[in-house]
Design an enzyme around this catalytic site. Structure first.
Site: not given
Ligand code: NDP
Length: 502
Positions: A205, A279, A313, A410
């Site tokens: 996904k 991660e 990250c 973060e």
């Molecule tokens: P999320 O953790 O929400 O998104 C990451 C992935 O998880 C996306 O594919 C998202 O889908 C999916 N997701 C969201 N909600 C669920 C759920 N309940 N169950 C399973 N999968 C889910 O990150 P955000 O995009 O909201 O970003 C928020 C913050 O997270 C950022 O500001 C940053 O600080 C951190 N982040 C960290 C990352 C890393 O690499 N460690 C990467 C991205 C964000 P969808 O996009 O459809 O919501």
């Protein structure tokens, strides 16, 4: 494009051109041609080797964050679609992929790597349009590294006996994989390549703001004649991700994203016997000692926090500087910031592109405002931002206290917080004073000091005299709230196998 002269185009004082004298040259616009990408109006889900509509025909729109223009409609998958995808993956695992000799699996992975290389420009342009990252990064980092992951794991597919000597490595079955928006294609490669090499099938996904390169990857799977159902891609909102996590037909879950969702996933899997790797976030310390080569360190600091708009990250978002070199280092950093080019991500000279989404821009803006309100001193180079799109100036905070939110949370944006230290002990204590533990950096000319620091820092990856270096052979992952499990290298394979005794 009109280039407006601003203070950003003035020579920094250290260049010795005279006070505020205009730089005697400028970059001509160098836009990458977007014609190589043939965008479809609508993209479906990729299930069982075919492109299909969502069960209720729903779609969502993905936009270009640099212009806010809609790029395409994308199927909004449902739990029923996820169920279809997991069934397709199970069938492919049972009937074909799970029993295929490693040397045969390797052929497909090599093919995918080759096709990614052949179509690299198309992928780079599409990635930049959908995510906002500068073309020079998608072209020189994301896409080549994604291909490199397939090359690397293709090499392991028929050598699992050597990867795990004395044990028999068996695939786990179906891997459910959820990826974020900061490195969409690269995270896909990190997840899919080791899973397939080890004999698993996958349902992936992508993030909702960046689905397009994953859907183009579906085309690569078809081009490589990958048996249907081995890779399935279901786009849709977060809840659909959770239905993948919870699906009884999934044997392993791999997630990259926020710590909050990672926690929910871990809780959702408690009591099940599914394997899990997470991660998650980070708040890395980049530590500069007074014997470090400062000009080199400045480049590493800039790369550490402004690469990919800081939406990384493992970004070096906390700069820890030994007190005796704070002022010269800050002066050099400010000079360097004045030369960073923010703007159209498709321009080949752009260093900092667009923030991925309006929501992320709002999060960055709110955290930066909290830094100012809490008393830190803000510096942003003068530069014109485009009228449309989600842009944010590279930002540097000095006078930061450990208690400030900008030093603890973060931000996931181009924002650097500078703290100081006197002794190595203090540096270690401050570096480890965070709930995260993904990465860190050390700048010093003493090898012995590097080794001493590395041993004491609670971070999965520590870079010495460099930052943000990635290689498929090298494991990557965190401690504490940055998650668990490793991706990359032999460790990355381990997450996708069950090891039995011979
Ligand atoms: P999320 O953790 O929400 O998104 C990451 C992935 O998880 C996306 O594919 C998202 O889908 C999916 N997701 C969201 N909600 C669920 C759920 N309940 N169950 C399973 N999968 C889910 O990150 P955000 O995009 O909201 O970003 C928020 C913050 O997270 C950022 O500001 C940053 O600080 C951190 N982040 C960290 C990352 C890393 O690499 N460690 C990467 C991205 C964000 P969808 O996009 O459809 O919501």
């Amino acid at each position: 494009m009109t280039v407006t002269k601003t203070d950003a185009d003035r020579a920094p004082a250290s260049w010795g051109l005279g006070d505020g004298q205009a730089i005697p040259w400028d970059y001509a616009p160098a836009p990458e041609n977007r014609e190589i990408v043939r965008l479809k109006d609508r993209y479906g889900l990729f299930i069982g080797g075919r492109e299909v509509a969502a069960s209720d025909d729903a779609v969502f729109t993905t936009v270009n964050p640099a212009s806010e223009e809609p790029l395409a409609e994308v199927a909004r998958g449902t739990a029923a679609d996820m169920d279809r995808a997991v069934r397709a993956a199970r069938l492919a695992f049972r009937r074909r992929w799970g029993g295929l000799p490693g040397r045969e699996r390797a052929k497909y992975l090599f093919r995918i790597a080759r096709i990614l290389q052949e179509r690299s420009r198309e992928f780079a342009v599409l990635e930049t349009m959908d995510s906002g990252k500068p073309i020079k990064e998608s072209r020189d980092v994301d896409v080549p590294l994604a291909a490199a992951h397939f090359w690397y794991y293709a090499g392991w597919a028929d050598k699992l006996d050597y990867a795990f000597p004395g044990r028999v490595a068996r695939p786990l079955g179906v891997a459910g994989q959820i990826i974020p928006w900061n490195f969409p294609l690269l995270m896909l490669a990190w997840k899919i390549a080791p899973a397939l090499a080890a004999g698993n099938t996958v349902v992936l996904k992508p993030a909702s703001t960046t689905p397009l390169t994953a859907l183009l990857f579906a085309d690569v799977c078809r081009q490589a004649d990958l048996p249907s159902g081995v890779v399935n891609i279901v786009t849709g909102p977060g809840e659909v991700g959770m239905s993948l996590v919870r699906h009884p037909g999934v044997n392993k879950v791999a997630f990259t994203g926020s710590t909050e969702i990672g926690r929910r996933i871990a809780a959702g899997l408690a009591g099940s016997n599914k394997a899990l790797t997470l991660e998650l976030g980070g708040k890395a310390a980049n530590i500069v000692f007074d014997d470090a080569p400062l000009d080199q360190a400045v480049e590493g600091i800039v790369n550490g926090i402004y690469f990919n708009q800081g939406e990384v990250c493992c970004a070096g978002s906390r700069l820890l500087v030994q007190e005796s070199v704070v002022q010269p280092l800050i002066d050099k950093l400010k000079d360097r910031l004045a030369t960073i080019r923010v703007g159209d991500p498709l321009d080949k000279n752009t260093d900092v592109g667009a923030i991925n989404s309006r929501a992320q821009l709002e999060k960055i803006t709110e955290l930066v405002a909290s830094g100012v309100a809490e008393g830190a001193e803000i510096y942003q180079p003068a530069c014109d931002l485009p009228d449309r799109g989600y842009f944010f100036r590279p930002t540097l905070f000095t006078n930061v206290a450990q208690s400030h939110r900008i030093a603890r949370e973060e931000i996931f944006g181009p924002v650097l917080s500078v703290l100081t230290f006197r002794t190595p002990e203090e540096a270690v204590e401050k570096a480890n004073n965070t709930p995260y533990g993904l990465s860190a950096g050390v700048w010093t000319e003493k090898g012995s000091r590097i080794l001493a620091m590395v041993r004491r820092m609670k971070a999965g990856v520590v870079w010495a005299n460099t930052f943000n270096r990635f290689d498929p052979t090298s494991p990557f992952g965190g401690y504490k709230e940055s998650g668990y499990g490793r991706e990359g290298g032999r460790h990355g394979l381990h997450a996708y196998v069950r090891l039995d005794d011979r």
